[in-house]
Design an enzyme around this catalytic site. Structure first.
Site, PDB file in Angstrom:
ATOM      1  N   CYS A   1       0.845  -1.189   0.000  1.00 40.98           N
ATOM      2  CA  CYS A   1       0.000   0.000   0.000  1.00 40.98           C
ATOM      3  C   CYS A   1       0.887   1.249   0.000  1.00 40.98           C
ATOM      4  CB  CYS A   1      -0.906   0.001   1.231  1.00 40.98           C
ATOM      5  SG  CYS A   1      -2.059   1.394   1.271  1.00 40.98           S
TER       6      CYS A   1
ATOM      7  N   ASP B   1       0.533   3.720   1.760  1.00 36.03           N
ATOM      8  CA  ASP B   1       0.526   4.259   3.129  1.00 36.03           C
ATOM      9  C   ASP B   1       1.936   4.684   3.579  1.00 36.03           C
ATOM     10  OD1 ASP B   1      -1.485   3.913   5.759  1.00 36.03           O
ATOM     11  OD2 ASP B   1       0.659   3.966   6.208  1.00 36.03           O
TER      12      ASP B   1
ATOM     13  N   ARG C   1       3.130   5.219   6.572  1.00 42.26           N
ATOM     14  CA  ARG C   1       3.612   4.959   7.929  1.00 42.26           C
ATOM     15  C   ARG C   1       4.807   4.017   8.016  1.00 42.26           C
ATOM     16  NH1 ARG C   1      -2.411   4.545  10.256  1.00 42.26           N
ATOM     17  NH2 ARG C   1      -2.719   4.002   8.077  1.00 42.26           N
TER      18      ARG C   1
ATOM     19  N   HIS D   1      -2.087  -3.934   5.164  1.00 47.18           N
ATOM     20  CA  HIS D   1      -1.947  -3.531   6.564  1.00 47.18           C
ATOM     21  C   HIS D   1      -3.322  -3.269   7.165  1.00 47.18           C
ATOM     22  CE1 HIS D   1      -2.598   0.902   5.933  1.00 47.18           C
ATOM     23  NE2 HIS D   1      -2.303   0.542   4.703  1.00 47.18           N
TER      24      HIS D   1
ATOM     25  N   CYS E   1      -6.221   0.198   7.000  1.00 44.37           N
ATOM     26  CA  CYS E   1      -5.891   0.774   5.693  1.00 44.37           C
ATOM     27  C   CYS E   1      -7.032   1.699   5.250  1.00 44.37           C
ATOM     28  CB  CYS E   1      -5.694  -0.354   4.673  1.00 44.37           C
ATOM     29  SG  CYS E   1      -5.367   0.248   3.000  1.00 44.37           S
TER      30      CYS E   1
HETATM   31 CO    CO Z   1      -3.339   1.275   3.087  1.00 43.07          CO
END
Ligand code: CO
Length: 210
Positions: free
Chosen positions: A42, A44, A46, A98, A101
């Site tokens: 993803c 994302d 983080r 994850h 999400c």
């Molecule tokens: Co995500």
């Protein structure tokens, strides 16, 4: 707030640090790459794949998008897979999702006409296919379970793809797994899916057929 000049300054420090600890690093890697993993994750922000599995630079060939989708009609996904399998001959393909999400969460809502809504329709279809079971779960549990089912679906999309099937037929070693991590602790978990041949994938279907 981070600025471009700060990023450039960080970059110069990083580059000289690498050269100090491993003077040959950039010379050695300038001509070719030999990654051992294709990572589909993803977007994302983080946690990045390199940090999650603590592998040295050059080990992971990365493709990321919202919701870690392997879209079989997406030229970008297909080009990455073809290059990773046919040229780089990566022995491992990881689909990594994850929990919590945002893409998966949005897929549980009604669709719109913006590009992100249309992209997430691919997870929305998966949600609809599993709605009977998913709707028995409460908020966060349903959200997290859909994230897991989405990873499983993307693993199957890859195994189903001609690029992978032809490589398996040629006898090329490719191990395909589905992983998920928790943004609360960064710990990865395998989702029980692992395929290293057309037969291993077919056997799974035979065992799980209703
Ligand atoms: Co995500």
């Amino acid at each position: 707030m981070i600025t471009i000049s700060k990023m450039l300054e960080n970059n110069r420090k990083w580059s000289s640090q690498i050269t100090k600890t491993d003077p040959e690093y950039f010379l050695r890697t300038a001509d070719n790459q030999t990654p051992e993993v294709l990572w589909i994750g993803c977007s994302d922000s983080r946690v990045g794949p390199d940090q999650l599995v603590s592998l040295p630079m050059g080990s992971v060939f990365v493709h990321r998008n919202i919701g870690n989708i392997f879209a079989t009609n997406d030229l970008n996904c297909l080009a990455v897979l073809e290059y990773a399998v046919d040229e780089l001959k990566v022995p491992n393909i990881v689909v990594c999702g994850h929990y919590r999400c945002g893409g998966v969460h949005a897929a549980m809502q009604h669709s719109g006409i913006q590009p992100v809504d249309l992209w997430l329709d691919q997870i929305r279809f998966i949600y609809q296919n599993h709605a009977t079971k998913l709707d028995q779960l409460d908020g966060d549990e349903r959200w997290n379970r859909l994230a897991e089912i989405n990873v499983e679906a993307q693993v199957h999309n890859i195994c189903r793809n001609t690029i992978v099937r032809e490589a398996w037929k040629r006898g090329q070693d490719i191990n395909i797994v589905g992983l998920i991590y928790d943004v609360h602790d960064g710990v990865l978990k395998q989702l029980g899916l692992e395929f290293n041949s057309i037969d291993s994938w077919r056997d799974y279907y035979k065992k799980t057929a209703p």
